[in-house]
Design an enzyme around this catalytic site. Structure first.
Site, PDB file in Angstrom:
ATOM      1  N   SER A   1       0.962  -1.421   0.400  1.00 52.32           N
ATOM      2  CA  SER A   1       0.003  -0.114  -0.086  1.00 52.32           C
ATOM      3  C   SER A   1       1.019   1.387   0.002  1.00 52.32           C
ATOM      4  CB  SER A   1      -0.855  -0.040   1.174  1.00 52.32           C
ATOM      5  OG  SER A   1       0.220   0.048   2.773  1.00 52.32           O
TER       6      SER A   1
ATOM      7  N   CYS B   1      -3.870  -4.298  -8.435  1.00 53.58           N
ATOM      8  CA  CYS B   1      -3.458  -2.694  -8.160  1.00 53.58           C
ATOM      9  C   CYS B   1      -3.437  -2.206  -9.834  1.00 53.58           C
ATOM     10  CB  CYS B   1      -1.711  -2.699  -8.062  1.00 53.58           C
ATOM     11  SG  CYS B   1      -0.712  -3.160  -9.451  1.00 53.58           S
TER      12      CYS B   1
HETATM   13  P1  NAD Z   1      -0.006  -3.409   3.110  1.00 52.62           P
HETATM   14  O1  NAD Z   1       0.908  -2.230   2.378  1.00 52.62           O
HETATM   15  O2  NAD Z   1      -0.673  -3.587   4.058  1.00 52.62           O
HETATM   16  O3  NAD Z   1       1.116  -5.279   2.938  1.00 52.62           O
HETATM   17  C1  NAD Z   1       2.788  -4.936   2.253  1.00 52.62           C
HETATM   18  C2  NAD Z   1       3.795  -5.905   2.486  1.00 52.62           C
HETATM   19  O4  NAD Z   1       4.239  -4.453   4.061  1.00 52.62           O
HETATM   20  C3  NAD Z   1       3.442  -6.464   4.372  1.00 52.62           C
HETATM   21  O5  NAD Z   1       4.951  -7.413   3.922  1.00 52.62           O
HETATM   22  C4  NAD Z   1       3.168  -6.514   5.214  1.00 52.62           C
HETATM   23  O6  NAD Z   1       3.708  -7.143   6.326  1.00 52.62           O
HETATM   24  C5  NAD Z   1       4.022  -5.322   5.189  1.00 52.62           C
HETATM   25  N1  NAD Z   1       3.735  -3.988   6.330  1.00 52.62           N
HETATM   26  C6  NAD Z   1       2.425  -3.817   6.390  1.00 52.62           C
HETATM   27  N2  NAD Z   1       2.460  -2.766   6.796  1.00 52.62           N
HETATM   28  C7  NAD Z   1       3.285  -2.092   7.841  1.00 52.62           C
HETATM   29  C8  NAD Z   1       4.032  -1.095   8.281  1.00 52.62           C
HETATM   30  N3  NAD Z   1       3.080   0.108   8.997  1.00 52.62           N
HETATM   31  N4  NAD Z   1       5.457  -1.523   8.302  1.00 52.62           N
HETATM   32  C9  NAD Z   1       6.518  -1.792   7.682  1.00 52.62           C
HETATM   33  N5  NAD Z   1       5.661  -2.388   6.604  1.00 52.62           N
HETATM   34  C10 NAD Z   1       4.421  -3.101   6.630  1.00 52.62           C
HETATM   35  O7  NAD Z   1      -0.189  -4.092   1.596  1.00 52.62           O
HETATM   36  P2  NAD Z   1      -1.112  -5.479   1.571  1.00 52.62           P
HETATM   37  O8  NAD Z   1      -2.395  -5.250   1.623  1.00 52.62           O
HETATM   38  O9  NAD Z   1      -0.440  -6.535   1.963  1.00 52.62           O
HETATM   39  O10 NAD Z   1      -0.992  -5.335  -0.515  1.00 52.62           O
HETATM   40  C11 NAD Z   1      -2.801  -4.375  -0.851  1.00 52.62           C
HETATM   41  C12 NAD Z   1      -1.527  -3.364  -1.424  1.00 52.62           C
HETATM   42  O11 NAD Z   1      -0.681  -3.575  -2.167  1.00 52.62           O
HETATM   43  C13 NAD Z   1      -3.319  -2.825  -2.185  1.00 52.62           C
HETATM   44  O12 NAD Z   1      -3.012  -0.928  -1.977  1.00 52.62           O
HETATM   45  C14 NAD Z   1      -2.235  -2.989  -3.958  1.00 52.62           C
HETATM   46  O13 NAD Z   1      -2.375  -1.268  -4.451  1.00 52.62           O
HETATM   47  C15 NAD Z   1      -0.854  -2.359  -3.269  1.00 52.62           C
HETATM   48  N6  NAD Z   1       0.444  -2.975  -4.712  1.00 52.62           N
HETATM   49  C16 NAD Z   1       0.866  -2.882  -5.044  1.00 52.62           C
HETATM   50  C17 NAD Z   1       0.962  -3.577  -6.656  1.00 52.62           C
HETATM   51  C18 NAD Z   1       1.802  -2.585  -7.159  1.00 52.62           C
HETATM   52  O14 NAD Z   1       2.418  -2.324  -7.976  1.00 52.62           O
HETATM   53  N7  NAD Z   1       1.583  -1.200  -6.953  1.00 52.62           N
HETATM   54  C19 NAD Z   1       0.839  -4.707  -6.426  1.00 52.62           C
HETATM   55  C20 NAD Z   1       0.479  -4.928  -5.478  1.00 52.62           C
HETATM   56  C21 NAD Z   1      -0.402  -4.758  -5.044  1.00 52.62           C
END
Ligand code: NAD
Length: 505
Positions: free
Chosen positions: A249, A304
């Protein structure tokens, strides 16, 4: 079969071959070629199969001490792996590719069970992961450094060298494909890799670790540390880690980028999205309706690249009618999988309720959809009559919801698209070359489509958005990925004695 022996888990070949609930595993760390429990005891969380809302695994969260252990294992491994010729490194990936192709159904069921997506979508994910791997296999042919005689008898050449130990942090929505956006380039580039998968989908990465071992990857070159924020922060902070790739995210991408960069690391952090599709009256009816619905409902809207806002330019009532009709035909549970968690379901339903309270018409309503009991279901939902300032039209909902905004002109559509802070993807539906070209020239997004609902740049083109969808420079896949995970040594040599004296002499 997922097995558990003497405290160690092997994911092994996954036995599930239908949607039926299967298996149970403990997801631990994979460090230096073996399974490890976290050094300090911390949270042990359930991994739920979103289709049933029932646990298929437990994930043992690690912390900074586990990251330290992974760096200790990866550092000598990186040194010797980096000395392998690039062609030999790529051979390991060739063998991994053969294993993945042979086990494509098994891997697809594993992805389907831990993520929830329906089997055909899981299989498409594994196929795309294999495509990324194939790009990695081709790198020795692409990575031959440039060489040029820059002055009489003086040659310059470029050599791509490993960074050392690098790390990747990945999201829940593509448990196998997103790690494969990073691994091929990083490994062929000669680095050792520490992966921190999403705690919601830890199993695919562990299966990957087992298959990389089988493919001949030396111990310590690929490591998996399980956990959440503390592990990610330790990866950003550790001086032994030279680069961090992140996909997730926007809020977290920004933090990871800032934290890694503050320690002098390379960082490339892909964030969230709010993708707009522009539909004009001359768009092909069938193609547009089919594409738009596939884009906003595929993977339950948890991509995404998924369509999120439809900008309906002028009189496109006939196209909207076809979109509604198609969306209403989707069979939840068969054509559309669940969303990731109960909290995600509540968030998505909250957006729909909020839009309805604001006067929006819910013309297709997925709030009461359900398949298996206990699962986290939301059916296709279309919100009509949205205003650009509404939350449903601005925030990333990450569910199978399409917000429709009617606009009088193409210019107004572009104005709305360009005002949103994200910049991942955008598409236009038209049969006019002029309109297509105008949109492609003016839309503020990194991955754009003409009559394509999910404009993913397939290999060898690089994947990456703009603005709040990407922090850091370049794309995560393709050639940019190789450049991100390597550094360039420039060597200037003069062997021949030469009469001419230049400033290089
Ligand atoms: P997320 O940001 O909650 O988690 C992603 C990763 O970060 C996970 O491994 C998680 O454990 C870690 N994480 C979560 N909170 C954290 C924090 N506060 N500090 C450090 N690390 C942390 O995302 P998600 O819910 O797993 O995935 C969905 C999101 O990913 C959506 O926003 C989507 O658009 C995005 N996404 C983007 C792409 C792209 O190419 N731009 C591709 C796939 C998904």
């Amino acid at each position: 079969m997922i097995t558990k022996d003497a405290g160690a888990t092997r994911i092994g070949s996954f036995s599930g071959s239908s949607d039926a609930f299967a298996g149970f595993a403990d997801a631990r760390h994979w460090i230096g070629g073996s399974w490890h429990d976290p050094i300090s005891s911390r949270e042990v969380a359930e991994v739920l199969n979103p289709r049933f809302g029932r646990a298929i695994a437990r994930v043992h969260h690690g912390g900074a001490d586990d990251v330290e252990a992974a760096v200790q294992a990866a550092t000598p491994a990186a040194r010797s792996w980096g000395e392998w010729p690039v062609r030999e490194r790529a051979q390991v990936l060739y063998r991994l590719r053969e294993l993945m192709v042979a086990r494509i159904d098994e891997l697809s069921w594993l992805v389907s069970h831990e993520n929830g997506k329906i089997f055909p979508e899981a299989k498409a994910e594994v196929e795309k992961a294999i495509e990324c791997l194939e790009y990695g296999c081709s790198l020795p042919n692409l990575a031959a450094g440039n060489q040029l005689e820059v002055s009489r008898g003086v040659a310059c050449e470029v050599v791509y060298e490993p960074l050392g130990v690098v790390a990747g942090v990945t999201p829940f929505n593509f448990p196998l494909m997103v790690p494969m956006w990073m691994l091929p380039q990083a490994l062929v580039g000669g680095n050792a890799f520490i992966l921190k998968p999403s705690e919601r989908v830890p199993l695919s990465s562990l299966r990957l670790a087992e298959m990389l071992e089988e493919a001949g990857l030396p111990s310590g070159v690929f490591n998996v540390v399980q956990g959440g924020r503390p592990v990610v922060e330790a990866l950003c902070d550790h001086p032994g880690i030279k680069a961090v790739g992140f996909v997730g995210s926007t809020a977290v991408a920004k933090q990871v980028y800032a934290r890694s960069s503050s320690h002098g690391k390379r960082a490339l952090c892909l964030g969230g999205a709010k993708n707009h599709l522009i539909v004009v009256p001359d768009a092909d009816l069938e193609l547009t309706a089919e594409n738009v619905v596939a884009s906003f409902t595929g993977c339950a809207g948890q991509r995404c690249m998924a369509a999120s806002v439809l900008l309906a330019v002028g009189d496109v009532d006939h196209i909207l009618e076809a979109i509604r009709a198609r969306a209403a035909k989707i069979v939840v549970g068969k054509d559309l999988g669940p969303v990731t968690t109960a909290a995600a379901r509540a968030r998505i339903v909250g957006y729909i309720d909020g839009a309805e309270r604001d006067g929006v018409k819910v013309s297709v309503d997925g709030r009461s959809a359900s398949a298996e009991a206990g699962g986290f279901w939301v059916g296709p939902t279309i919100l009509e009559g949205c205003e650009p300032s509404m939350k449903a039209a601005c925030d990333e909902i990450f569910g199978p919801v399409l917000s429709v905004i009617r606009v009088p002109t193409l210019d107004r559509a572009l104005e709305i698209e360009n005002a949103n802070p994200y910049g991942n993807a955008s598409s236009v539906y038209t049969s006019s070359g002029d309109i297509a070209r105008r949109v492609m020239e003016r839309v503020d997004a990194g991955m754009c489509g003409v009559n394509i609902g999910v404009p993913v740049p397939r290999e060898p083109f690089g994947f990456g958005g703009w603005n709040d969808s990407c922090f850091g420079h370049g794309n995560i896949t393709g050639w940019d990925g190789y450049r991100f995970w390597t550094r360039q040594r420039k060597i200037t040599s003069k062997w021949a004695l030469q009469r001419d004296q230049t400033w290089m002499s």
